[in-house]
Design a protein around this motif. Structure first.
Motif, PDB file in Angstrom:
ATOM      1  N   HIS A  21       0.839  -1.196   0.000  1.00 14.60           N
ATOM      2  CA  HIS A  21       0.000   0.000   0.000  1.00 14.60           C
ATOM      3  C   HIS A  21       0.873   1.245   0.000  1.00 14.60           C
ATOM      4  O   HIS A  21       1.785   1.383   0.819  1.00 14.60           O
ATOM      5  N   SER A  22       0.564   2.147  -0.926  1.00 22.60           N
ATOM      6  CA  SER A  22       1.272   3.424  -1.007  1.00 22.60           C
ATOM      7  C   SER A  22       0.292   4.484  -1.472  1.00 22.60           C
ATOM      8  O   SER A  22      -0.245   4.396  -2.580  1.00 22.60           O
ATOM      9  N   GLU A  23       0.042   5.476  -0.633  1.00 23.81           N
ATOM     10  CA  GLU A  23      -0.860   6.559  -1.001  1.00 23.81           C
ATOM     11  C   GLU A  23      -0.290   7.398  -2.137  1.00 23.81           C
ATOM     12  O   GLU A  23      -1.039   8.056  -2.858  1.00 23.81           O
ATOM     13  N   ASN A  24       1.025   7.389  -2.302  1.00 22.73           N
ATOM     14  CA  ASN A  24       1.661   8.154  -3.372  1.00 22.73           C
ATOM     15  C   ASN A  24       1.760   7.377  -4.673  1.00 22.73           C
ATOM     16  O   ASN A  24       2.308   7.885  -5.656  1.00 22.73           O
ATOM     17  N   GLY A  25       1.264   6.146  -4.673  1.00 24.48           N
ATOM     18  CA  GLY A  25       1.305   5.346  -5.885  1.00 24.48           C
ATOM     19  C   GLY A  25       2.673   4.798  -6.222  1.00 24.48           C
ATOM     20  O   GLY A  25       2.952   4.492  -7.394  1.00 24.48           O
ATOM     21  N   ILE A  26       3.545   4.664  -5.224  1.00 28.59           N
ATOM     22  CA  ILE A  26       4.879   4.113  -5.461  1.00 28.59           C
ATOM     23  C   ILE A  26       4.756   2.636  -5.806  1.00 28.59           C
ATOM     24  O   ILE A  26       4.009   1.895  -5.164  1.00 28.59           O
ATOM     25  N   ALA A  27       5.486   2.205  -6.815  1.00 26.31           N
ATOM     26  CA  ALA A  27       5.413   0.818  -7.261  1.00 26.31           C
ATOM     27  C   ALA A  27       5.978  -0.124  -6.201  1.00 26.31           C
ATOM     28  O   ALA A  27       6.770   0.273  -5.336  1.00 26.31           O
ATOM     29  N   SER A 157       5.355   2.080   3.957  1.00 30.16           N
ATOM     30  CA  SER A 157       6.600   2.701   4.408  1.00 30.16           C
ATOM     31  C   SER A 157       6.383   3.307   5.787  1.00 30.16           C
ATOM     32  O   SER A 157       5.292   3.786   6.113  1.00 30.16           O
ATOM     33  N   LEU A 158       7.424   3.282   6.598  1.00 31.27           N
ATOM     34  CA  LEU A 158       7.337   3.874   7.929  1.00 31.27           C
ATOM     35  C   LEU A 158       7.041   5.360   7.826  1.00 31.27           C
ATOM     36  O   LEU A 158       6.300   5.917   8.644  1.00 31.27           O
TER      37      LEU A 158
END
Length: 237
Positions: A21-27, A157-158
């Motif tokens: 899960h990444s709110e910034n859309g990181i792959a 990510s932390l």
């Protein structure tokens, strides 16, 4: 949560996976290495710069300290950069001056690289949004407010997790932005993902600045991207 990408790693001789899960859309990260309290900040920084993500298995508070150590290393110029900077200063009169667009693009690139490195420290959350690490805080409500229900275990990510925790505190305690006629503070409770009016200078500016006379005859306005809606309330008063 609506992201269905899986992040995979090896642990204890077995292949494991969880939702990414990444709110910034990181792959999804392809190279994963387990990390704990024995990993030094220098080693973590080197691995992060090389593109290896670190899935934390140690003490949660030590992970926060490691993130701070990574921030110091990212923001502190290396000795090589300082030497190159001195050389460039000496030859500045020979080099063409950078345009504002060049400086802007350089700044954006540096910020992107900084975010990429600091986003390499990962935390695994359980389906109920709890964290199975020593001294881990209770983030179930904060993550539930930000992400909704989780169908299964997920990894984030932390750095993003700390942002979720901060947003939860803002939402719980509120932020004073104005005062009413009796002097009592007006408090807003921004949700996760909404820009919070943490600076009040522009609010006072809008309050004290006369509106254009044209609004007396045509008072229709479109307020796009209102955030917490504080400016909308002021303009409607």
């Amino acid at each position: 949560m609506n992201q269905n990408e899986l992040i995979c790693w090896d642990e204890g001789g077995e292949s494991r996976s969880a939702l990414w899960h990444s709110e910034n859309g990181i792959a999804t990260h392809k190279r994963i290495r387990l990390a704990d309290d024995t990993m030094t900040a220098d080693e973590a920084y080197r691995l992060a710069c090389e593109g290896t993500a670190l899935l934390w298995r140690g003490d949660f508070q030590n992970a926060r300290q490691l993130l701070q150590a990574l921030i110091r290393r990212v923001d502190k110029p290396s000795k090589k950069s300082k030497r190159l900077g001195k050389r460039s200063d000496k030859s500045a009169n020979l080099a063409s001056q950078k345009t504002p667009l060049d400086l802007f693009n350089q700044h954006r690139l540096m910020q992107s690289q900084r975010a990429r490195i600091l986003g390499m420290l990962l935390i695994q959350c359980n389906p109920d949004h709890t964290i199975s690490l020593r001294r881990a805080p209770d983030v179930a409500l904060a993550c539930s407010e930000a992400y909704g229900p989780a169908p299964e275990s997920y990894v984030i990510s932390l750095r993003e997790l700390l942002g979720v925790i901060s947003a939860h505190e803002w939402r719980k305690h509120g932020l004073p932005v104005l005062a009413d006629s009796s002097g009592e503070p007006i408090v807003v409770h921004p949700h996760y993902g909404v820009f919070s009016p943490i600076r009040g200078e522009y609010l006072e500016l809008v309050c004290n600045t006369p509106l254009p006379n044209a609004l007396d005859t045509n008072s229709i306005a479109f307020d796009i991207g209102v955030g917490t809606g504080v400016l909308s309330v002021i303009l409607a008063m």
